[in-house]
Design a protein around this motif. Structure first.
Motif, PDB file in Angstrom:
ATOM      1  N   ARG A  54       0.833  -1.214   0.000  1.00 48.88           N
ATOM      2  CA  ARG A  54       0.000   0.000   0.000  1.00 48.88           C
ATOM      3  C   ARG A  54       0.862   1.257   0.000  1.00 48.88           C
ATOM      4  O   ARG A  54       0.606   2.204  -0.736  1.00 48.88           O
ATOM      5  CB  ARG A  54      -0.930   0.001   1.213  1.00 48.88           C
ATOM      6  CG  ARG A  54      -1.978  -1.104   1.235  1.00 48.88           C
ATOM      7  CD  ARG A  54      -2.897  -0.916   2.431  1.00 48.88           C
ATOM      8  NE  ARG A  54      -3.830  -2.025   2.583  1.00 48.88           N
ATOM      9  CZ  ARG A  54      -3.591  -3.099   3.335  1.00 48.88           C
ATOM     10  NH1 ARG A  54      -2.447  -3.203   3.979  1.00 48.88           N
ATOM     11  NH2 ARG A  54      -4.490  -4.060   3.424  1.00 48.88           N
ATOM     12  N   SER A  99       1.178   3.975  -3.037  1.00 50.56           N
ATOM     13  CA  SER A  99       0.591   5.284  -2.725  1.00 50.56           C
ATOM     14  C   SER A  99       1.437   6.450  -3.233  1.00 50.56           C
ATOM     15  O   SER A  99       0.899   7.508  -3.584  1.00 50.56           O
ATOM     16  CB  SER A  99       0.388   5.432  -1.215  1.00 50.56           C
ATOM     17  OG  SER A  99       1.630   5.567  -0.535  1.00 50.56           O
ATOM     18  N   ASP A 150     -13.435  11.098  -3.175  1.00 49.61           N
ATOM     19  CA  ASP A 150     -12.130  11.423  -3.752  1.00 49.61           C
ATOM     20  C   ASP A 150     -11.416  12.519  -2.959  1.00 49.61           C
ATOM     21  O   ASP A 150     -10.185  12.511  -2.846  1.00 49.61           O
ATOM     22  CB  ASP A 150     -12.276  11.863  -5.211  1.00 49.61           C
ATOM     23  CG  ASP A 150     -12.752  10.724  -6.116  1.00 49.61           C
ATOM     24  OD1 ASP A 150     -12.855   9.588  -5.628  1.00 49.61           O
ATOM     25  OD2 ASP A 150     -13.026  10.982  -7.301  1.00 49.61           O
ATOM     26  N   ARG A 196      -9.770  10.992   0.035  1.00 55.71           N
ATOM     27  CA  ARG A 196      -8.576  10.277  -0.441  1.00 55.71           C
ATOM     28  C   ARG A 196      -7.447  11.243  -0.772  1.00 55.71           C
ATOM     29  O   ARG A 196      -6.289  11.045  -0.392  1.00 55.71           O
ATOM     30  CB  ARG A 196      -8.946   9.465  -1.687  1.00 55.71           C
ATOM     31  CG  ARG A 196      -7.790   8.742  -2.362  1.00 55.71           C
ATOM     32  CD  ARG A 196      -8.091   8.473  -3.823  1.00 55.71           C
ATOM     33  NE  ARG A 196      -8.165   9.709  -4.603  1.00 55.71           N
ATOM     34  CZ  ARG A 196      -8.649   9.787  -5.847  1.00 55.71           C
ATOM     35  NH1 ARG A 196      -9.101   8.700  -6.448  1.00 55.71           N
ATOM     36  NH2 ARG A 196      -8.684  10.948  -6.474  1.00 55.71           N
ATOM     37  N   ASP A 197      -7.791  12.328  -1.483  1.00 56.43           N
ATOM     38  CA  ASP A 197      -6.762  13.271  -1.937  1.00 56.43           C
ATOM     39  C   ASP A 197      -6.101  14.021  -0.786  1.00 56.43           C
ATOM     40  O   ASP A 197      -4.940  14.429  -0.888  1.00 56.43           O
ATOM     41  CB  ASP A 197      -7.350  14.246  -2.952  1.00 56.43           C
ATOM     42  CG  ASP A 197      -7.702  13.566  -4.274  1.00 56.43           C
ATOM     43  OD1 ASP A 197      -7.359  12.379  -4.437  1.00 56.43           O
ATOM     44  OD2 ASP A 197      -8.330  14.226  -5.128  1.00 56.43           O
ATOM     45  N   LEU A 233      -3.406  11.737   0.123  1.00 55.83           N
ATOM     46  CA  LEU A 233      -2.380  11.660  -0.916  1.00 55.83           C
ATOM     47  C   LEU A 233      -1.530  12.927  -0.974  1.00 55.83           C
ATOM     48  O   LEU A 233      -0.332  12.860  -1.234  1.00 55.83           O
ATOM     49  CB  LEU A 233      -3.035  11.385  -2.269  1.00 55.83           C
ATOM     50  CG  LEU A 233      -3.647   9.986  -2.417  1.00 55.83           C
ATOM     51  CD1 LEU A 233      -4.380   9.856  -3.744  1.00 55.83           C
ATOM     52  CD2 LEU A 233      -2.579   8.895  -2.284  1.00 55.83           C
ATOM     53  N   VAL A 251     -15.169   3.179   1.423  1.00 59.98           N
ATOM     54  CA  VAL A 251     -13.745   3.009   1.713  1.00 59.98           C
ATOM     55  C   VAL A 251     -13.172   2.046   0.677  1.00 59.98           C
ATOM     56  O   VAL A 251     -13.739   0.971   0.436  1.00 59.98           O
ATOM     57  CB  VAL A 251     -13.539   2.460   3.142  1.00 59.98           C
ATOM     58  CG1 VAL A 251     -12.075   2.101   3.377  1.00 59.98           C
ATOM     59  CG2 VAL A 251     -14.008   3.473   4.174  1.00 59.98           C
ATOM     60  N   PRO A 252     -12.069   2.406   0.025  1.00 58.47           N
ATOM     61  CA  PRO A 252     -11.517   1.528  -1.008  1.00 58.47           C
ATOM     62  C   PRO A 252     -11.227   0.122  -0.480  1.00 58.47           C
ATOM     63  O   PRO A 252     -10.843  -0.046   0.684  1.00 58.47           O
ATOM     64  CB  PRO A 252     -10.217   2.235  -1.417  1.00 58.47           C
ATOM     65  CG  PRO A 252     -10.399   3.653  -1.006  1.00 58.47           C
ATOM     66  CD  PRO A 252     -11.279   3.626   0.207  1.00 58.47           C
TER      67      PRO A 252
END
Length: 500
Positions: free
Chosen positions: A4, A8, A121, A124-125, A128, A172-173
């Motif tokens: 992961r 990532s 998203d 998530r971003d 990231l 959730v992914p």
């Protein structure tokens, strides 16, 4: 290093590079979304009622669509709940996010197929961006906890209904599900205190690396862990390195939270709402949260000091000024049009646009014309805590005392301390002095002997938790308002405090 964390880093680099296109061309991104929203809304019931087919410019739109709150949107929501389609946006919503309203009771906020990426998203971003800046992706290989509402959903008119945090839990992914806590069985427990004990049971022996939630509820989680173990959080969870939070100003909680942890950890602030994910912290070194101008929302802003006037000016992103408080108005692909979010923000950067959340447009004290806002009371408290560094605050709220039995009116601060100041009177004076500096109207009322200095009421430990429980709002995403222009919350807290 796990798979992961390895994967990532190139993904984070890609997302941040793509972000540059709209970060530095925000007006163009907003104009594109304005056009897309007009196209998507024209054939809806709302679009027909407001003649969106005739709208060509933002000025046209403002003539056609007034600023509205949930009460004014409610007839359209009721149409959808009665089975209507193409009402606010094409088709039917995927979900209704259920949230509490002050005058409306329960509010049902639509989330559509087109708007769900804004919520998922963006979360998530935020992670990231952090990974890209710091290089720390290792937390993804250990256990992650999201302190949230129940993911259990109900249905009405074929539409799933639940809390935003519970809805997000379903998205959730898959690659994170295997290291996500708590379990579904624990997460659906309604009673917060029972749920919290089960969460601790599940997490206490796990390598927790990321913890996410509203600060006061995370603090409660930490407190209960310390009661069980007698250890600092860093000793219970040595892999804990990232704290993700949103919903309230972190500053009043920062000192106690980090004292509980026992070490510094990186933090990522987010600004999610049921109506849309507005902004997130994209940098560990720059002030403010990055406004998401390319995520399905066309933003408008109204200067907070004009909001309650008859015809307040509605500004686009390129018209806002730095350092000024604005009410946030959103138009989005969930079918919210001219919708007043209720929050106030202040921009601290224009390249790119970054902001601070400063309070709620309707959460203020102006019983005497002072219009004290959330940002001011939080800054005043923070100032006093710096002057009295031994002090730790659990929670607080402020209300006016208009007709005291003796003397002039005043503001009453109801504060629950984890560690009280050595000199309570000096602490209260420091708060009051700073508030005088921050608010010229409050200064005038104090110096003009219209108000007497604030009075600080120290509440017993657990008073805020017991009050929230009595209101059926313990845990999850619920928060105590910092300010009220009446004494409903204050009297409830005082009653709870007397029975402790």
């Amino acid at each position: 290093m796990g798979i992961r964390s390895v994967v990532s880093k190139p993904l984070a680099k890609f997302v941040v590079e793509r972000q540059q296109a709209w970060m530095y061309q925000p007006a163009e991104a907003q104009q594109r979304w304005f056009q897309r929203l007009m196209e998507g809304g024209r054939a809806t019931v709302f679009g027909q009622d407001h003649h969106l087919k005739d709208v060509r410019t933002v000025a046209d739109f403002r003539q056609a669509v007034p600023v509205r709150d949930y009460e004014e949107l409610k007839p359209y929501i009721e149409q959808i709940l009665s089975g209507g389609t193409d009402v606010l946006w094409k088709g039917k919503p995927l979900y209704f996010a259920k949230t509490s309203g002050t005058t409306s009771g329960t509010k049902y906020i639509p989330i559509t197929q087109d708007s769900i990426p804004n919520h998922i998203d963006s979360a998530r971003d935020a992670l990231l961006n952090y990974i890209n800046e710091t290089g720390n992706g290792a937390f993804l290989d250990k256990k992650l906890i999201f302190l949230s509402g129940s993911p259990e959903l109900t249905q009405k008119a074929g539409i799933n209904i639940g809390r935003l945090s519970g809805i997000a839990n379903h998205h959730v992914p898959a690659y994170l599900r295997t290291n996500q806590l708590p379990s579904y069985e624990t997460n659906v427990i309604d009673d917060w205190e029972t749920k919290l004990e089960r969460i601790i049971d599940e997490t206490l022996t796990q390598p927790m690396s990321l913890i996410s939630g509203i600060p006061p509820w995370v603090q409660m989680y930490f407190d209960r862990i310390q009661e069980r173990t007698g250890k600092l959080i860093k000793d219970v969870f040595p892999d804990f390195s990232v704290f993700v939070y949103g919903g309230v100003n972190f500053e009043p909680y920062r000192a106690k939270l980090f004292d509980s942890i026992g070490k510094r950890v990186d933090s990522i602030e987010t600004y999610p709402a049921s109506e849309g994910f507005i902004a997130f912290q994209d940098s560990q070194t720059e002030e403010g949260l990055l406004l998401l101008v390319d995520s399905g929302i066309f933003f408008e802003f109204i200067a907070a000091d004009e909001y309650f006037t008859e015809n307040p000016r509605r500004l686009t992103i390129d018209e806002v000024e730095l350092g000024k408080n604005y009410a946030v108005i959103i138009n989005n692909n969930a079918g919210l049009w001219g919708y007043s979010l209720g929050d106030t923000v202040k921009f601290v950067s224009r390249e790119p646009y970054r902001l601070l959340v400063t309070g709620r447009i309707k959460h203020f004290i102006s019983a005497f014309g002072e219009h004290v806002i959330g940002e001011e009371v939080e800054k005043a408290l923070q100032f006093a805590m710096q002057k009295h560094p031994e002090t730790e605050v659990v929670e607080f709220t402020v209300a006016p005392m208009v007709s005291p039995r003796e003397g002039l009116p005043y503001h009453e601060w109801l504060v629950e301390f984890a560690t009280p100041p050595h000199d309570m009177r000096a602490f209260a004076q420091a708060v009051d002095n700073r508030l005088i500096e921050l608010n010229v109207y409050y200064d005038d009322l104090i110096t003009g002997s219209i108000l007497q200095p604030l009075k600080l009421t120290s509440l017993p430990r657990g008073a805020f938790q017991r009050y929230m429980k009595s209101q059926g709002k313990l845990g999850g995403q619920n928060k105590v308002p910092r300010l009220a222009n009446d004494r409903k919350i204050a009297e409830g807290l005082l009653e709870i405090g007397q029975t402790a």
